[in-house]
Every structure is written in C-alpha cells, then in structure tokens.
Design a protein around this motif. Sequence first.
Motif, PDB file in Angstrom:
ATOM      1  N   ARG A 196     -12.558   9.047  -0.459  1.00  0.00           N
ATOM      2  CA  ARG A 196     -11.367   8.815  -1.322  1.00  0.00           C
ATOM      3  C   ARG A 196     -11.734   9.248  -2.755  1.00  0.00           C
ATOM      4  O   ARG A 196     -12.894   8.459  -2.933  1.00  0.00           O
ATOM      5  N   ASP A 246      -8.451   4.852  -3.089  1.00  0.00           N
ATOM      6  CA  ASP A 246      -8.896   3.503  -3.087  1.00  0.00           C
ATOM      7  C   ASP A 246      -8.012   2.376  -3.062  1.00  0.00           C
ATOM      8  O   ASP A 246      -8.042   1.482  -2.256  1.00  0.00           O
ATOM      9  N   ASP A 247      -7.001   2.427  -4.091  1.00  0.00           N
ATOM     10  CA  ASP A 247      -6.093   1.586  -4.298  1.00  0.00           C
ATOM     11  C   ASP A 247      -4.551   1.868  -3.437  1.00  0.00           C
ATOM     12  O   ASP A 247      -3.540   1.277  -3.730  1.00  0.00           O
ATOM     13  N   SER A 248      -4.657   2.994  -2.707  1.00  0.00           N
ATOM     14  CA  SER A 248      -3.488   3.255  -1.851  1.00  0.00           C
ATOM     15  C   SER A 248      -3.088   2.463  -1.045  1.00  0.00           C
ATOM     16  O   SER A 248      -3.884   1.274  -0.349  1.00  0.00           O
ATOM     17  N   ASN A 249      -1.650   1.841  -1.000  1.00  0.00           N
ATOM     18  CA  ASN A 249      -1.231   0.785  -0.044  1.00  0.00           C
ATOM     19  C   ASN A 249      -0.785   1.369   1.415  1.00  0.00           C
ATOM     20  O   ASN A 249       0.116   1.242   1.758  1.00  0.00           O
ATOM     21  N   VAL A 250      -2.019   1.978   1.866  1.00  0.00           N
ATOM     22  CA  VAL A 250      -1.556   2.337   3.125  1.00  0.00           C
ATOM     23  C   VAL A 250      -2.648   1.810   4.277  1.00  0.00           C
ATOM     24  O   VAL A 250      -2.880   2.270   5.519  1.00  0.00           O
ATOM     25  N   GLY A 251      -3.786   0.917   3.774  1.00  0.00           N
ATOM     26  CA  GLY A 251      -4.808   0.305   4.588  1.00  0.00           C
ATOM     27  C   GLY A 251      -5.937   1.072   4.569  1.00  0.00           C
ATOM     28  O   GLY A 251      -5.844   2.330   3.901  1.00  0.00           O
ATOM     29  N   ASN A 252      -7.159   0.804   5.026  1.00  0.00           N
ATOM     30  CA  ASN A 252      -8.158   1.337   5.031  1.00  0.00           C
ATOM     31  C   ASN A 252      -9.168   1.018   6.346  1.00  0.00           C
ATOM     32  O   ASN A 252      -9.465  -0.182   6.355  1.00  0.00           O
ATOM     33  N   ASN A 310      -2.938   2.676   8.098  1.00  0.00           N
ATOM     34  CA  ASN A 310      -2.275   2.014   8.972  1.00  0.00           C
ATOM     35  C   ASN A 310      -1.292   2.678   9.601  1.00  0.00           C
ATOM     36  O   ASN A 310      -0.417   3.367   8.928  1.00  0.00           O
ATOM     37  N   ALA A 333       2.268   2.323   7.949  1.00  0.00           N
ATOM     38  CA  ALA A 333       2.374   2.735   6.449  1.00  0.00           C
ATOM     39  C   ALA A 333       3.096   4.125   6.385  1.00  0.00           C
ATOM     40  O   ALA A 333       2.876   4.974   7.183  1.00  0.00           O
ATOM     41  N   ARG A 334       3.962   4.296   5.422  1.00  0.00           N
ATOM     42  CA  ARG A 334       4.735   5.380   5.151  1.00  0.00           C
ATOM     43  C   ARG A 334       3.768   6.397   4.761  1.00  0.00           C
ATOM     44  O   ARG A 334       3.096   6.436   3.622  1.00  0.00           O
TER      45      ARG A 334
END
Length: 339
Positions: free
Chosen positions: A142, A162-168, A171, A174-175
């Motif tokens: 990333r 790194d701060d995406s709200n999609v999981g790591n 997920n 996640a949209r």
Amino acid sequence: MGNSTSRTTVTLSNLHVAVLMGGWANEREVSLTSGAGVADALESKGHRVTRIDMGRDVALRLAEAKPDVVFNALHGVPGEDGTVQGMLDLMGLPYTHSGLATSVIAIDKQLTKQALVPHGIPMPGGRIVTREELYERDPLPRPYVLKPVNEGSSVGVAIVTDDSNVGNPINPDARGPWQEFAELLAEPFIKGRELTAAVLDGPDGPRALGVTELVIESGFYDYEHKYTAGQTQHIFPAQLPSEITALCEHYAVRAHQVLGCHGTSRTDFRWDEDAGEDGLFVLETNTQPGMTPLSLVPEQAAGRGIAYADLVEMLIAEAIRVHGATRAKGGGNGAADPA
C-alpha cells in the motif's frame, strides 16, 4: 499496430448522420449528453441528423435510417470495446473514432500496456488479481490502485491506502470495485499531478492539442469528478516545464499511432514532479473521449481555435476518409496495421 492510411481531404456537404448515444453502459448519461451536443452541432452545420438511443435493435434502426455516416457518441461497453465497431463494419457504414481492433485493445488496460510499453511508453506495473486474492492479502504494497480491466471514465477505481476503511486484507463487505468485478488490475499508486493530452487527426496526421492539468481538491479524477460541474479545475495549457509538456504530447501522439486510433483520442498521465521526466507515466488512452460541456477534448480544441461544431465535422470527415481508404484495402473502418 499503427496508422498508415494515406490522407486525402474530405469535403462535407448536407450529410445524413446517425448519432449513436445512450446505450446501457455505466456511462449512459454522459453518452446522452455527448450525443445531444454532437447532434445539435451537426444540425447547426446544415446536416440531417438521426438521433439513436442505442438498444438491442440498433442494427435494424440503422438499416432503416440509411445514414451516410455514423457518429459514435457511446461510452463504455459495448460502444467502446469493439462490439459496435464490428457491427458497423459488417453493415459497411463509416463511423467516427477508432475501429474494431484498436477498440478491443484500448478498452483493456492490460492489453494496452502490452501494446504500448514495448514502444517506449512508460506505464505503471501491476497485475490482474481476483477478488478472492484481495480477500486473502494485498497484491502490492500500500498504497496501490485497483481498477476494472475493461471500463472507461475511471469507473470502479479505488485507491487502497494504509488508512483505507476497507480492512487489511480487504473485507468482502467493504464497499469497493471488488464487489462488482471478479477481476481487477492492481497497480502501484503514483503520487503527483493529474495530466491529460488530446490528439486530433487531420490532413497532416495526428497532432497533440496540448496538455491540461486536472486539479482536484480531494480524492482523485474519478467518474464523479469528470462529469460533475465544479468538482475539478481544468488548467489549460498546464503550467509545466517545457520538457514535460513535450513529453506528454509525444507519448499521447505515439500511443494514438501505436494503438491505431482514428479521429481523436485522449491519453491520461500521472506525473511525480520530484522524479522529473522519469516520474511521468501513461495511465490509459481513451478512444471515445467525451463530448460534453465538461469534456477535455472539446476544451483543448477550443483552446487551439477549433469551435465545437468544427471539431465534430472534423471527426466526421476523418470517418469518411478512413472508411474510403480501408474499403480500398479490403479492411474494416480504422483497422490497425501491423507495425
């Protein structure tokens, strides 16, 4: 692949033009706007226009209309991927913009890389990944970019940070484009400035109209920014070092030639100014650029003294010229020649 068709001047007078627009792709509304503008411009020039909002009966409607030439104002699939081009070739109708082979390659971002990079045109690396792979691990460090392989206008593009709200890892709930597309192209994110250069064919061959910088307050130049008034500032000509402007124009014309584009195309770039010339990368070449009030090709043409209606007529003239030349060679409209 290349554009080696000989060039002659085409005189236009009282043509019957069918304008294909709409369709069922993600870019339907933009296509309707492009088509309406084109149709109005052609009528202002004295041509007869048949407006066709493309449905599954499009071949029948064209056969009934019997136009002299077709203006393809479609965006996305199937108007931009070779499907409509193949139909028009079979019907023997001249049409604007690129032909079947070019359209098939240019709509596919991975095939475009395979065509352009060997000719010295720099593009980001990356690879095709499945959504299942994304749910297991990141395909690249990333930040990276995910985009559909066969869509235009930045439809379905996501930047994973790194701060995406999609999981790591990502997920599945996640949209993002992974919910809509089974496969995506993963590319390293290139920081820097968003640039674009249009190319227009003429009697002397293709020429670049200049370079525009796209300044966005937040996010990136996605579908919403492209087609929503006030979302993006267009700076034309872009305030760039002369060598970067020249390089953008060179790469845009070269991409147009290598892919075998006709009429007009638009090549998009990212430029990391900290890296100088080595920081300039081609993202994609669009063979069916928009013709809306917010579109970049008409804007750059206007900046070079070419009025919108004159631009539309130039594309019609190129379509007729290419059709005549390729008929003489026994090929389809705008078929690309081997390099």
